[in-house]
Design a protein around this motif. Structure first.
Motif, PDB file in Angstrom:
ATOM      1  N   ARG A 430       0.831  -1.209   0.000  1.00  0.00           N
ATOM      2  CA  ARG A 430       0.000   0.000   0.000  1.00  0.00           C
ATOM      3  C   ARG A 430       0.871   1.266   0.000  1.00  0.00           C
ATOM      4  O   ARG A 430       0.563   2.248  -0.685  1.00  0.00           O
ATOM      5  CB  ARG A 430      -0.903  -0.022   1.238  1.00  0.00           C
ATOM      6  CG  ARG A 430      -1.762   1.218   1.429  1.00  0.00           C
ATOM      7  CD  ARG A 430      -2.737   1.401   0.300  1.00  0.00           C
ATOM      8  NE  ARG A 430      -3.611   2.540   0.552  1.00  0.00           N
ATOM      9  CZ  ARG A 430      -4.355   3.121  -0.385  1.00  0.00           C
ATOM     10  NH1 ARG A 430      -4.324   2.660  -1.634  1.00  0.00           N
ATOM     11  NH2 ARG A 430      -5.116   4.143  -0.083  1.00  0.00           N
ATOM     12  N   HIS A 431       1.984   1.207   0.719  1.00  0.00           N
ATOM     13  CA  HIS A 431       2.896   2.354   0.757  1.00  0.00           C
ATOM     14  C   HIS A 431       3.523   2.591  -0.617  1.00  0.00           C
ATOM     15  O   HIS A 431       3.637   3.748  -1.068  1.00  0.00           O
ATOM     16  CB  HIS A 431       3.984   2.093   1.809  1.00  0.00           C
ATOM     17  CG  HIS A 431       4.918   3.240   2.019  1.00  0.00           C
ATOM     18  ND1 HIS A 431       6.071   3.400   1.275  1.00  0.00           N
ATOM     19  CD2 HIS A 431       4.865   4.295   2.877  1.00  0.00           C
ATOM     20  CE1 HIS A 431       6.696   4.496   1.664  1.00  0.00           C
ATOM     21  NE2 HIS A 431       5.994   5.058   2.638  1.00  0.00           N
ATOM     22  N   ARG A 432       3.910   1.518  -1.303  1.00  0.00           N
ATOM     23  CA  ARG A 432       4.481   1.671  -2.642  1.00  0.00           C
ATOM     24  C   ARG A 432       3.458   2.241  -3.618  1.00  0.00           C
ATOM     25  O   ARG A 432       3.775   3.132  -4.427  1.00  0.00           O
ATOM     26  CB  ARG A 432       5.010   0.326  -3.137  1.00  0.00           C
ATOM     27  CG  ARG A 432       6.294  -0.125  -2.474  1.00  0.00           C
ATOM     28  CD  ARG A 432       6.914  -1.285  -3.246  1.00  0.00           C
ATOM     29  NE  ARG A 432       6.030  -2.434  -3.283  1.00  0.00           N
ATOM     30  CZ  ARG A 432       6.030  -3.416  -2.372  1.00  0.00           C
ATOM     31  NH1 ARG A 432       6.873  -3.376  -1.360  1.00  0.00           N
ATOM     32  NH2 ARG A 432       5.200  -4.428  -2.491  1.00  0.00           N
ATOM     33  N   ASP A 433       2.228   1.729  -3.562  1.00  0.00           N
ATOM     34  CA  ASP A 433       1.187   2.216  -4.478  1.00  0.00           C
ATOM     35  C   ASP A 433       0.903   3.700  -4.256  1.00  0.00           C
ATOM     36  O   ASP A 433       0.790   4.472  -5.219  1.00  0.00           O
ATOM     37  CB  ASP A 433      -0.095   1.403  -4.284  1.00  0.00           C
ATOM     38  CG  ASP A 433       0.094  -0.056  -4.688  1.00  0.00           C
ATOM     39  OD1 ASP A 433       1.064  -0.336  -5.437  1.00  0.00           O
ATOM     40  OD2 ASP A 433      -0.704  -0.905  -4.240  1.00  0.00           O
ATOM     41  N   LEU A 434       0.791   4.092  -2.994  1.00  0.00           N
ATOM     42  CA  LEU A 434       0.513   5.502  -2.712  1.00  0.00           C
ATOM     43  C   LEU A 434       1.681   6.395  -3.119  1.00  0.00           C
ATOM     44  O   LEU A 434       1.484   7.505  -3.623  1.00  0.00           O
ATOM     45  CB  LEU A 434       0.208   5.694  -1.222  1.00  0.00           C
ATOM     46  CG  LEU A 434      -1.185   5.262  -0.757  1.00  0.00           C
ATOM     47  CD1 LEU A 434      -1.306   5.424   0.750  1.00  0.00           C
ATOM     48  CD2 LEU A 434      -2.265   6.092  -1.442  1.00  0.00           C
ATOM     49  N   THR A 435       2.902   5.907  -2.903  1.00  0.00           N
ATOM     50  CA  THR A 435       4.072   6.696  -3.306  1.00  0.00           C
ATOM     51  C   THR A 435       4.085   6.922  -4.808  1.00  0.00           C
ATOM     52  O   THR A 435       4.312   8.048  -5.291  1.00  0.00           O
ATOM     53  CB  THR A 435       5.353   5.986  -2.856  1.00  0.00           C
ATOM     54  OG1 THR A 435       5.313   5.771  -1.440  1.00  0.00           O
ATOM     55  CG2 THR A 435       6.577   6.822  -3.195  1.00  0.00           C
TER      56      THR A 435
END
Length: 677
Positions: A430-435
């Motif tokens: 989720r952190h990678r997608d949001l970044t």
């Protein structure tokens, strides 16, 4: 003023006659005072003063020299640091010097305001006449000394070691002192000060740092190779490091309580709970009694109002806090509700509904049946009711959102406990997608053509939707710009307006979504970067000394490390030998064969070898060079001065108070002690 120090006051001052001199070694690091002829000084302390305030009484005390750390805990030393009377190696602060002399004479045992003894005091080579004159004025007028003599500490040390057979009659004295170092040539047992060479070393430190310097520092044989050794960080470098442990008290270890202790704490907790219950019950009973008394009074008032006529009601309510019978009814209902709540009985909500109905009693009444004043009152009631309903809806919505957040938080926690690894992987994904999403939005917002001039134009700061809206506005202005403004007269103009408005709404929605994504990204980042905590250990209170051990004394050989443009100690010795007048080569060889090291900074390990190697590089290869160390690097200067003052001819080389008053400062300019008696 009160003093705080560790030196014990001497008790034999009255046993010495007035013709027995007092010897003072006034060094930049230590102040030593004792009677002439003694081998070691009994009174010595650091040449520092400090004036802290007492933490409780606020009294300012004068701390001179060494002090007891346990005693200094009672004082606030943050606003008063240690001060010295010396500027490099010359006494300039004579107010501080007077404090030090007061303390020295007091510890020596002086019980009178006047010191009726001759004084031999040391000074730096080529001491300025202003400093020498101020010192003579202080000793003559403040302490009443009958005669004074000034001498150089390095010369006394050389003459003392000459008597012991350590050095010869011709030679060089290298005094590596606290703040400066001197190289003094000696001819036929007398110093030649016009050939003096001085090196400002700036090795003067105070307190524990000075102790660390003298305890751990050493002189490197070759500075560059020693630096490379520590840059490699191999085993030899680790062996040369030293660790200084700052005083540290470990926290007490938590002991596992015994069964008796656990039972005792449980019983104590049960007693506290029981006592709190009793207090709460007593408070509840008092509350019930107060409410019952209030209800009885209100019931009597309502009964009296029921029997009274309409015109008598204001007279009855005149001495109360109520203005109408409705207020009394409302207070009675509230008191009854509070009483039921205090007794633990169920509280009916009908009363609140009735009260609200009385509050908004004109809302459902048609306007035809109301007077103009009642109509205005009805509008106010409608406005108040709408605001009240809005607040209730907002509270209900916030309550529901809070419940939803708690539910989601509970689900996330259950998921984390069920499978921690999978939960962590989902967080990272989720952190990678949001970044990526945030970066793509930023690149999209900042996209566009770049101008060739290097600047950023207005169009390059707009996203594609904003640029399209700007294009539509420009085309509309171009088409309608000639003649009068007719925008809006045609249907396609309103279609254009709707298109532009929809684009603006889309931009606002995108901005809101971007803010939500950035907030979610910050929350995930904080969760993935959880801080780690560890207990404080003794390693946190350690200072590791590595390259500092040899970089500090390297100033003696390379003063340019601290911005002083001077030659090093080895080069200074070569300069002194080259500046000698036309003398035979044999005399120069004798002098280079008798180089005496003295002073506190000569205690550094490796100084003799490094100094000999440096002097050989500056002298011809056939020159004999011999570095000698004085018998006691710290006390030989005082011992030489003590032996000199104990001689019979000492008073012939001193000058009296009458000489000072008659000849004045100019005579002090040419005064020089003869060291060979």
């Amino acid at each position: 003023m009160p003093f705080a120090s560790k030196i014990v006051k001497q008790l034999d001052y009255s046993r010495f006659s007035s013709d027995h001199p007092i010897v003072i070694d006034n060094g930049g690091s230590y102040f030593r005072i004792e009677w002439a002829g003694e081998r070691d000084p009994r009174v010595f302390f650091r040449s520092l003063i400090q004036r802290p305030r007492h933490k409780i009484t606020g009294e300012t005390v004068t701390v001179i020299g060494d002090h007891d750390p346990a005693l200094m805990k009672l004082f606030d030393c943050t606003r008063s640091g240690p001060r010295s009377a010396f500027d490099v190696n010359v006494v300039y602060q004579f107010e501080i010097m007077e404090y030090i002399l007061d303390y020295g004479f007091d510890r020596l045992g002086a019980d009178q305001s006047q010191i009726n003894h001759s004084v031999l005091i040391t000074e730096c080579p080529c001491n300025p006449v202003q400093s020498r004159s101020k010192m003579a004025e202080l000793l003559f007028e403040t302490y009443g000394a009958p005669s004074i003599a000034f001498g150089v500490d390095a010369a006394f040390s050389y003459k003392y070691n000459e008597q012991l057979g350590v050095c010869s009659n011709d030679g060089l004295a290298i005094c590596a002192g606290f703040g400066t170092s001197h190289v003094i040539p000696f001819f036929s047992g007398e110093p030649v000060f016009f050939l003096l060479n001085t090196l400002i070393t700036c090795l003067s430190l105070h307190g524990k740092v000075e102790d660390l310097k003298m305890e751990h520092c050493y002189v490197a044989p070759e500075y560059a190779s020693e630096v490379r050794l520590f840059q490699k960080g191999d085993k030899k470098a680790e062996e040369r490091k030293r660790c200084w442990q700052i005083p540290w008290t470990p926290p007490p270890a938590e002991e596992v309580p015994s069964e008796e202790e656990i039972a005792r704490k449980a019983a104590m907790k049960e007693k506290q709970i029981q006592r709190m219950k009793e207090m709460a019950e007593a408070k509840r009973v008092n509350r019930i009694n107060d409410l019952e008394n209030e209800l009885r009074e209100l019931e009597m008032l309502l009964r009296e109002l029921g029997l009274a006529r309409e015109e008598q009601i204001p007279l009855i309510l005149e001495n109360t806090v109520y203005s109408s019978k409705q207020d009394v009814d409302s207070a009675f209902a509230k008191a009854m509700q509070s009483l039921r709540k205090a007794k633990g009985e169920p509280v009916e909500s009908v009363e609140k509904t009735d009260l609200s109905a009385d509050k908004y009693n004109l809302i459902n009444v048609p306007d035809e049946m109301l007077t103009p004043d009642q109509i205005r009152q009805k509008r106010k009631q409608l406005a108040f009711k709408n605001m009240s309903d809005g607040r209730q809806l907002k509270k209900q919505k916030q309550f529901e959102e809070e419940l939803e957040r708690e539910r989601q938080k509970k689900l996330v926690e259950e998921k984390r406990l069920e499978n921690p690894k999978q939960y962590l992987e989902e967080l990272r994904a989720r952190h990678r997608d949001l970044t990526e999403k945030v970066e793509q939005r930023k690149s999209k917002t900042n996209g566009g053509n770049h101008n060739t001039s290097g600047g950023v134009g207005r169009g390059e700061r707009l996203n594609p939707m904003q640029r399209e809206r700007m294009r539509l506005l420009a085309s509309a202005a171009f088409d309608r710009g000639k003649g009068e403004v007719t925008f809006g007269a045609k249907d396609e103009d309103w279609q254009l307006y709707k298109l532009m408005s929809r684009d603006n709404d889309d931009d606002e929605e995108d901005d809101d979504q971007q803010d939500e994504d950035e907030a979610e990204l910050a929350r995930l980042t904080s969760r993935l970067q959880a801080p780690s905590f560890r207990p404080v250990t003794k390693e946190d209170f350690q200072i590791i000394l590595g390259v500092e051990r040899f970089r500090c004394p390297e100033i003696l050989f390379n003063p340019n490390l601290i911005g002083i443009e001077q030659a090093g100690l080895d080069e200074t010795v070569g300069i002194s030998l080259r500046r000698l007048p036309s003398i035979t080569q044999s005399l120069k060889d004798r002098m280079s064969s008798s180089i005496l090291l003295t002073g506190g900074s000569s205690l550094f390990p490796g100084l003799t070898e490094r100094l000999e190697a440096g002097i050989r590089m500056n002298r011809p290869c056939s020159t004999p060079i011999k570095i000698l160390k004085s018998s006691d690097l710290l006390l030989d200067a005082w011992r030489g001065a003590s032996a000199y003052a104990a001689g019979i001819q000492f008073l012939d080389h001193a000058f009296s108070r009458m000489d000072y008053y008659e000849k004045g400062e100019d005579w002090l300019r040419n005064y020089q002690l003869r060291y060979t008696i």
